[in-house]
Scaffold this motif. Structure first.
Motif, PDB file in Angstrom:
ATOM      1  N   ARG A 116      12.862  33.892 -10.288  1.00  0.00           N
ATOM      2  CA  ARG A 116      14.083  33.498 -10.975  1.00  0.00           C
ATOM      3  C   ARG A 116      14.566  32.115 -10.547  1.00  0.00           C
ATOM      4  NH1 ARG A 116      16.943  37.645 -13.696  1.00  0.00           N
ATOM      5  NH2 ARG A 116      15.856  39.646 -13.589  1.00  0.00           N
ATOM      6  N   SER A 117      15.888  31.980 -10.397  1.00  0.00           N
ATOM      7  CA  SER A 117      16.471  30.664 -10.152  1.00  0.00           C
ATOM      8  C   SER A 117      16.272  30.183  -8.724  1.00  0.00           C
ATOM      9  CB  SER A 117      17.975  30.691 -10.466  1.00  0.00           C
ATOM     10  OG  SER A 117      18.630  31.674  -9.691  1.00  0.00           O
ATOM     11  N   LYS A 118      15.910  31.062  -7.794  1.00  0.00           N
ATOM     12  CA  LYS A 118      15.730  30.642  -6.406  1.00  0.00           C
ATOM     13  C   LYS A 118      14.615  29.608  -6.290  1.00  0.00           C
ATOM     14  CE  LYS A 118      17.371  34.988  -4.366  1.00  0.00           C
ATOM     15  NZ  LYS A 118      17.028  36.137  -3.502  1.00  0.00           N
ATOM     16  N   THR A 119      13.469  29.927  -6.848  1.00  0.00           N
ATOM     17  CA  THR A 119      12.355  28.986  -6.792  1.00  0.00           C
ATOM     18  C   THR A 119      12.424  27.951  -7.901  1.00  0.00           C
ATOM     19  OG1 THR A 119      11.030  30.547  -8.088  1.00  0.00           O
ATOM     20  CG2 THR A 119      10.828  30.648  -5.682  1.00  0.00           C
ATOM     21  N   TYR A 120      13.151  28.250  -8.970  1.00  0.00           N
ATOM     22  CA  TYR A 120      13.246  27.316 -10.096  1.00  0.00           C
ATOM     23  C   TYR A 120      13.902  26.006  -9.674  1.00  0.00           C
ATOM     24  CZ  TYR A 120      15.179  25.372 -14.425  1.00  0.00           C
ATOM     25  OH  TYR A 120      15.546  24.541 -15.445  1.00  0.00           O
ATOM     26  N   GLU A 121      15.050  26.094  -9.032  1.00  0.00           N
ATOM     27  CA  GLU A 121      15.749  24.877  -8.618  1.00  0.00           C
ATOM     28  C   GLU A 121      14.959  24.129  -7.548  1.00  0.00           C
ATOM     29  OE1 GLU A 121      19.766  25.692  -7.575  1.00  0.00           O
ATOM     30  OE2 GLU A 121      20.124  26.973  -9.302  1.00  0.00           O
ATOM     31  N   LYS A 122      14.324  24.857  -6.646  1.00  0.00           N
ATOM     32  CA  LYS A 122      13.518  24.202  -5.614  1.00  0.00           C
ATOM     33  C   LYS A 122      12.336  23.463  -6.243  1.00  0.00           C
ATOM     34  CE  LYS A 122      14.663  27.591  -2.016  1.00  0.00           C
ATOM     35  NZ  LYS A 122      14.136  28.629  -1.108  1.00  0.00           N
ATOM     36  N   ALA A 123      11.720  24.082  -7.248  1.00  0.00           N
ATOM     37  CA  ALA A 123      10.582  23.443  -7.913  1.00  0.00           C
ATOM     38  C   ALA A 123      10.994  22.135  -8.574  1.00  0.00           C
ATOM     39  CB  ALA A 123       9.981  24.400  -8.939  1.00  0.00           C
ATOM     40  N   LEU A 124      12.145  22.135  -9.249  1.00  0.00           N
ATOM     41  CA  LEU A 124      12.606  20.914  -9.896  1.00  0.00           C
ATOM     42  C   LEU A 124      12.795  19.788  -8.888  1.00  0.00           C
ATOM     43  CD1 LEU A 124      15.238  22.235 -12.485  1.00  0.00           C
ATOM     44  CD2 LEU A 124      12.865  21.592 -12.887  1.00  0.00           C
ATOM     45  N   ILE A 125      13.381  20.114  -7.751  1.00  0.00           N
ATOM     46  CA  ILE A 125      13.639  19.086  -6.736  1.00  0.00           C
ATOM     47  C   ILE A 125      12.338  18.583  -6.123  1.00  0.00           C
ATOM     48  CG2 ILE A 125      14.747  18.646  -4.519  1.00  0.00           C
ATOM     49  CD1 ILE A 125      16.914  20.628  -5.320  1.00  0.00           C
ATOM     50  N   VAL A 126      11.426  19.502  -5.809  1.00  0.00           N
ATOM     51  CA  VAL A 126      10.159  19.115  -5.171  1.00  0.00           C
ATOM     52  C   VAL A 126       9.354  18.195  -6.084  1.00  0.00           C
ATOM     53  CG1 VAL A 126       7.923  19.981  -4.404  1.00  0.00           C
ATOM     54  CG2 VAL A 126      10.011  21.115  -3.652  1.00  0.00           C
ATOM     55  N   PHE A 127       9.193  18.581  -7.342  1.00  0.00           N
ATOM     56  CA  PHE A 127       8.387  17.765  -8.256  1.00  0.00           C
ATOM     57  C   PHE A 127       9.103  16.468  -8.638  1.00  0.00           C
ATOM     58  CE2 PHE A 127       6.319  21.940  -9.121  1.00  0.00           C
ATOM     59  CZ  PHE A 127       5.035  21.566  -8.760  1.00  0.00           C
ATOM     60  N   LEU A 128      10.432  16.465  -8.620  1.00  0.00           N
ATOM     61  CA  LEU A 128      11.143  15.214  -8.858  1.00  0.00           C
ATOM     62  C   LEU A 128      10.860  14.210  -7.741  1.00  0.00           C
ATOM     63  CD1 LEU A 128      13.272  13.403 -10.250  1.00  0.00           C
ATOM     64  CD2 LEU A 128      14.985  14.536  -8.814  1.00  0.00           C
ATOM     65  N   LEU A 129      10.936  14.656  -6.505  1.00  0.00           N
ATOM     66  CA  LEU A 129      10.687  13.751  -5.377  1.00  0.00           C
ATOM     67  C   LEU A 129       9.265  13.205  -5.427  1.00  0.00           C
ATOM     68  CD1 LEU A 129      12.511  15.701  -2.514  1.00  0.00           C
ATOM     69  CD2 LEU A 129      13.356  13.774  -3.865  1.00  0.00           C
ATOM     70  N   CYS A 130       8.307  14.059  -5.788  1.00  0.00           N
ATOM     71  CA  CYS A 130       6.921  13.596  -5.911  1.00  0.00           C
ATOM     72  C   CYS A 130       6.779  12.574  -7.042  1.00  0.00           C
ATOM     73  CB  CYS A 130       5.995  14.785  -6.156  1.00  0.00           C
ATOM     74  SG  CYS A 130       5.921  15.978  -4.800  1.00  0.00           S
ATOM     75  N   THR A 131       7.440  12.842  -8.164  1.00  0.00           N
ATOM     76  CA  THR A 131       7.380  11.916  -9.294  1.00  0.00           C
ATOM     77  C   THR A 131       8.026  10.579  -8.950  1.00  0.00           C
ATOM     78  OG1 THR A 131       7.476  13.797 -10.818  1.00  0.00           O
ATOM     79  CG2 THR A 131       7.938  11.630 -11.733  1.00  0.00           C
ATOM     80  N   LEU A 132       9.181  10.626  -8.282  1.00  0.00           N
ATOM     81  CA  LEU A 132       9.855   9.390  -7.887  1.00  0.00           C
ATOM     82  C   LEU A 132       8.997   8.565  -6.934  1.00  0.00           C
ATOM     83  CD1 LEU A 132      13.558  10.544  -7.344  1.00  0.00           C
ATOM     84  CD2 LEU A 132      12.643   9.166  -9.214  1.00  0.00           C
ATOM     85  N   ALA A 133       8.308   9.241  -6.011  1.00  0.00           N
ATOM     86  CA  ALA A 133       7.436   8.521  -5.080  1.00  0.00           C
ATOM     87  C   ALA A 133       6.335   7.776  -5.832  1.00  0.00           C
ATOM     88  CB  ALA A 133       6.844   9.497  -4.065  1.00  0.00           C
ATOM     89  N   CYS A 134       5.745   8.419  -6.828  1.00  0.00           N
ATOM     90  CA  CYS A 134       4.691   7.769  -7.618  1.00  0.00           C
ATOM     91  C   CYS A 134       5.244   6.603  -8.431  1.00  0.00           C
ATOM     92  CB  CYS A 134       4.027   8.794  -8.536  1.00  0.00           C
ATOM     93  SG  CYS A 134       3.130  10.110  -7.687  1.00  0.00           S
ATOM     94  N   LEU A 135       6.423   6.791  -9.053  1.00  0.00           N
ATOM     95  CA  LEU A 135       7.010   5.715  -9.848  1.00  0.00           C
ATOM     96  C   LEU A 135       7.357   4.507  -8.977  1.00  0.00           C
ATOM     97  CD1 LEU A 135       9.374   7.721 -12.241  1.00  0.00           C
ATOM     98  CD2 LEU A 135       7.237   6.583 -12.835  1.00  0.00           C
ATOM     99  N   ILE A 136       7.894   4.754  -7.800  1.00  0.00           N
ATOM    100  CA  ILE A 136       8.224   3.644  -6.895  1.00  0.00           C
ATOM    101  C   ILE A 136       6.962   2.888  -6.490  1.00  0.00           C
ATOM    102  CG2 ILE A 136       9.123   3.088  -4.602  1.00  0.00           C
ATOM    103  CD1 ILE A 136      11.104   5.396  -4.964  1.00  0.00           C
ATOM    104  N   ALA A 137       5.890   3.637  -6.219  1.00  0.00           N
ATOM    105  CA  ALA A 137       4.632   2.985  -5.854  1.00  0.00           C
ATOM    106  C   ALA A 137       4.114   2.108  -6.992  1.00  0.00           C
ATOM    107  CB  ALA A 137       3.592   4.041  -5.477  1.00  0.00           C
TER     108      ALA A 137
END
Length: 698
Positions: free
Chosen positions: A180-201
């Motif tokens: 449910r929402s426990k892992t849902y919100e964590k997933a959004l944050i984790v993949f956002l940080l990974c995406t931001l790292a790639c975009l910055i690079a």
């Protein structure tokens, strides 16, 4: 608590930014820009995003905070259009079928780049020269059709690899959505940080190597005349839905989870800004990476995978040896963005299915079944050559279905639910007045989209844009769209026939355009406050103190304030004719101040509503007893339920005795204020079961 609130705010911001960084914005937008005129198309997209996307997102978030559940519950406001919800569900499922195809192809490039530098062995032609042998690579489109998209009936190995990568993607998505929402919100944050790292690079790489030639070509030699073409505005409108996830029910579902305490206006404004930033950044990076290579697709190109193959072509022709590394970063970015969109839509669909099935299947069971079905359908699309099924989904079905459902949804709310009801609901959510400008925008936006859609149908060929598609491709696509419209009408008449409160079909049909009895917030306390708000709003009264009262966060805030005696509290008096002014007091002095106030107004003792649950002493009040609970305490039946305005009810004091005085239904509050002589109580809940009750039970 301030630190906890700050962390909650940061979490909400990161989840919002994550949804804005989906694959529709970072992959599909650049791909659509280059095939529809470049900068003029991006300008048209930005205009529609601000003047159509922003009002519609504000509307969707506000309605979502009212229903507090999956988007299928929205249609309790106008039951006849319940079929629109099912069409949205279909569009979301189709997204889950073909988004993994892009992600799996990106993983394919990552694996093959790890094996060797391009050109790939399977895509190289060797020729002999004076100084030895040299390998020449074919274009990315030819290479992918020769390998990964090879017919499974001729070369099943590539089909097996593609299917295995799709399975890997679904296993990851299912793992993040299963709780449910426990892992849902964590997933959004984790993949956002990974995406931001790639975009910055990628941004740092573009700045260091001064790769701005492609961007200069993007902003120069622009043909602004193409803004007069219908296809530019049509594809820009479709892209708004893909980039923002509008129309898929994402924000309606998230409004009860991520945005349950957020202001929908500022949330919408912030999201649109972030979405525009991510989109423009993705387009600029795409043109920066292109160098001197023409990024526009040719007529023989499989358009849906053009961006992936173009990155391969850039690496193939680049003289910089580091370009292969940065191409890997670009493919990883697409994969992370794909996970964000898939997890977001997956959560939305599971929540809707859970509501429709009335929780007959558990959340993990729905997640497993949906993942398996979408995986099988995704593999089945590979059986058709040149990804024609993916083209049908992306070009004909999903975009048109979402545009049609958004038009019907907004118009149904504005016409049948009514602008006054909608304005009242939004004022309850916002806690302040809503200007009529928003009502005008909500009328204008669907009409504008409808005009663009009709303009497109009248001027664009139905057989495809730029090139004619096979008959079975465009016939299947438009047949599904037409079938969806028929399905909405059929479901509407079926829903009307199911209205059990009416006898004739005419009455049932009319009732299907009115809110059903179970329309409203899910939270009991918020539902009570909303019903109070609606009853007061009928007389033109607006009590903004009802906003969010009774929710978990409100209760915690009350408990937190009760720890500090220096805080001032202001009781709400419903009738100013009885008590003039507002009495402000401190918690430690409330009983003394109230008693002196009551004596000055000829009240001997404080009063209470007779239906108050007696937890202050063990002496029960025998009047209107309904049942008993453990410990000898009694619960009193609400004496003001289903009584006429002429009836009176005996009033009890805190110590249990009566003096023969009577109350006047809801007007009992005019004889307040009410004081509970128990320092252990920090919060008093209240409810009102129906509109027939003249008083509120405490």
């Amino acid at each position: 608590m301030s630190c906890k609130s700050c962390l909650s705010l940061i979490e909400t911001f990161l989840c919002t930014a994550s949804v804005a960084a989906g694959i529709g914005n970072l992959y599909r937008l650049p791909q659509t820009v280059i095939s529809n005129g470049g900068l003029p198309f991006l300008v048209a997209y930005a205009i529609l995003l601000v003047f159509v996307g922003f009002p519609l997102l504000f509307l969707e978030l506000g309605i979502g905070q009212i229903v507090q559940d999956g988007f299928m519950k929205t249609w309790r406001a106008v039951p006849f259009f319940k079929g629109v919800g099912y069409v949205k569900l279909l569009a979301g499922c189709l997204i889950l079928v073909y988004y993994p195809l892009h992600m799996a192809m990106s993983l394919y490039y990552l694996i093959w780049f790890a094996k060797a530098s391009p050109p790939f062995l399977e895509c190289a032609t060797v020729r002999m020269e004076k100084d030895g042998y040299k390998a020449d690579g074919i274009s990315g489109q030819e290479c992918i059709q020769k390998t990964f998209l090879e017919s499974p009936f001729e070369e099943p190995t590539w089909f097996g690899i593609y299917s295995a990568l799709i399975l890997l993607i679904w296993l990851i998505v299912m793992a993040w959505c299963i709780k449910r929402s426990k892992t849902y919100e964590k997933a959004l944050i984790v993949f956002l940080l990974c995406t931001l790292a790639c975009l910055i690079a990628l941004i740092v790489k573009a700045i260091e190597t001064n790769q701005f030639q492609g961007i200069e070509g993007f902003v120069t030699n622009v043909d602004w005349d193409i803004l007069a073409k219908s296809e530019v505005w049509y594809f820009a409108a479709i892209q708004v839905f893909f980039s923002t996830h509008l129309g898929f029910g994402v924000f309606t579902s998230n409004a009860g989870v991520i945005y349950k305490k957020s202001n929908p206006f500022w949330t919408s404004l912030g999201y649109i800004f972030l979405n525009l930033v991510f989109g423009v950044l993705a387009v600029c990076l795409y043109y920066a990476v292109s160098h001197n290579i023409d990024p526009a697709p040719s007529n023989t190109t499989i358009f849906e995978i053009h961006l992936l193959t173009h990155i391969y072509d850039v690496v193939l022709q680049a003289e910089d040896a580091d370009m292969q590394i940065w191409s890997v970063v670009a493919y990883v970015t697409i994969v992370f963005a794909g996970f964000i969109s898939m997890i977001t839509i997956m959560y939305t669909i599971i929540k809707a299915l859970s509501l429709e099935t009335k929780n007959k299947l558990r959340w993990w069971q729905l997640s497993l079944v949906l993942s398996f079905i979408c995986f099988v359908l995704g593999c089945a699309t590979l059986l058709c050559p040149d990804l024609d099924v993916l083209h049908i989904f992306d070009y004909y079905i999903v975009g048109n279905l979402i545009m049609i459902t958004v038009i019907l949804e907004v118009l149904s709310f504005m016409i049948f639910y009514g602008p006054k009801r909608l304005q009242s609901d939004f004022e309850f959510i916002l806690g302040n007045s809503l200007t009529t400008v928003w009502l005008g925008l909500w009328y204008l936006c669907p009409l504008l989209l409808l005009g663009i859609f009709i303009w497109c149908l009248a001027t664009m060929p139905l057989t495809g844009y730029d090139s004619d598609d096979p008959l079975w491709v465009y016939a299947t696509g438009w047949a599904v769209v037409a079938g969806a419209l028929v399905f909405i009408v059929i479901v509407g008449f079926y829903t009307a026939a199911q209205q059990v409160e009416y006898f004739t079909f005419g009455d049932k049909f009319v009732a299907s355009f009115k809110p059903s009895r179970n329309w409203g917030p899910t939270d009991p306390m918020m539902l009570h406050n909303w019903m109070q708000w609606q009853s007061k709003a009928q007389d033109g009264e607006r009590d903004f103190t009802l906003k969010r009262r009774g929710t978990k966060e409100y209760t915690h805030s009350v408990k937190n304030r009760s720890k500090y005696n220096s805080k001032s509290y202001t009781p709400t008096i419903s009738d100013s004719s009885t008590i003039s002014g507002t009495l402000t007091y401190k918690k430690g002095d409330q009983l003394k101040n109230y008693e002196s106030y009551l004596r000055s107004n000829s009240y001997e003792k404080p009063l209470r509503v007779t239906s108050l649950i007696d937890v202050m002493d063990s002496t029960p009040i025998n009047t209107f007893q309904r049942n008993s609970v453990s410990g000898g305490y009694k619960t009193n039946y609400n004496p003001l339920a289903n009584v006429n305005n002429t009836q009176t009810v005996q009033v009890s004091y805190l110590d249990g005795h009566t003096d023969g005085s009577t109350s006047e239904g809801y007007g009992t509050y005019r004889k307040g204020p009410f004081v509970i002589e128990d320092d252990g109580l920090e919060h008093v809940c209240h409810r009102r079961s129906s509109f027939n009750e003249q008083a509120t039970e405490l």
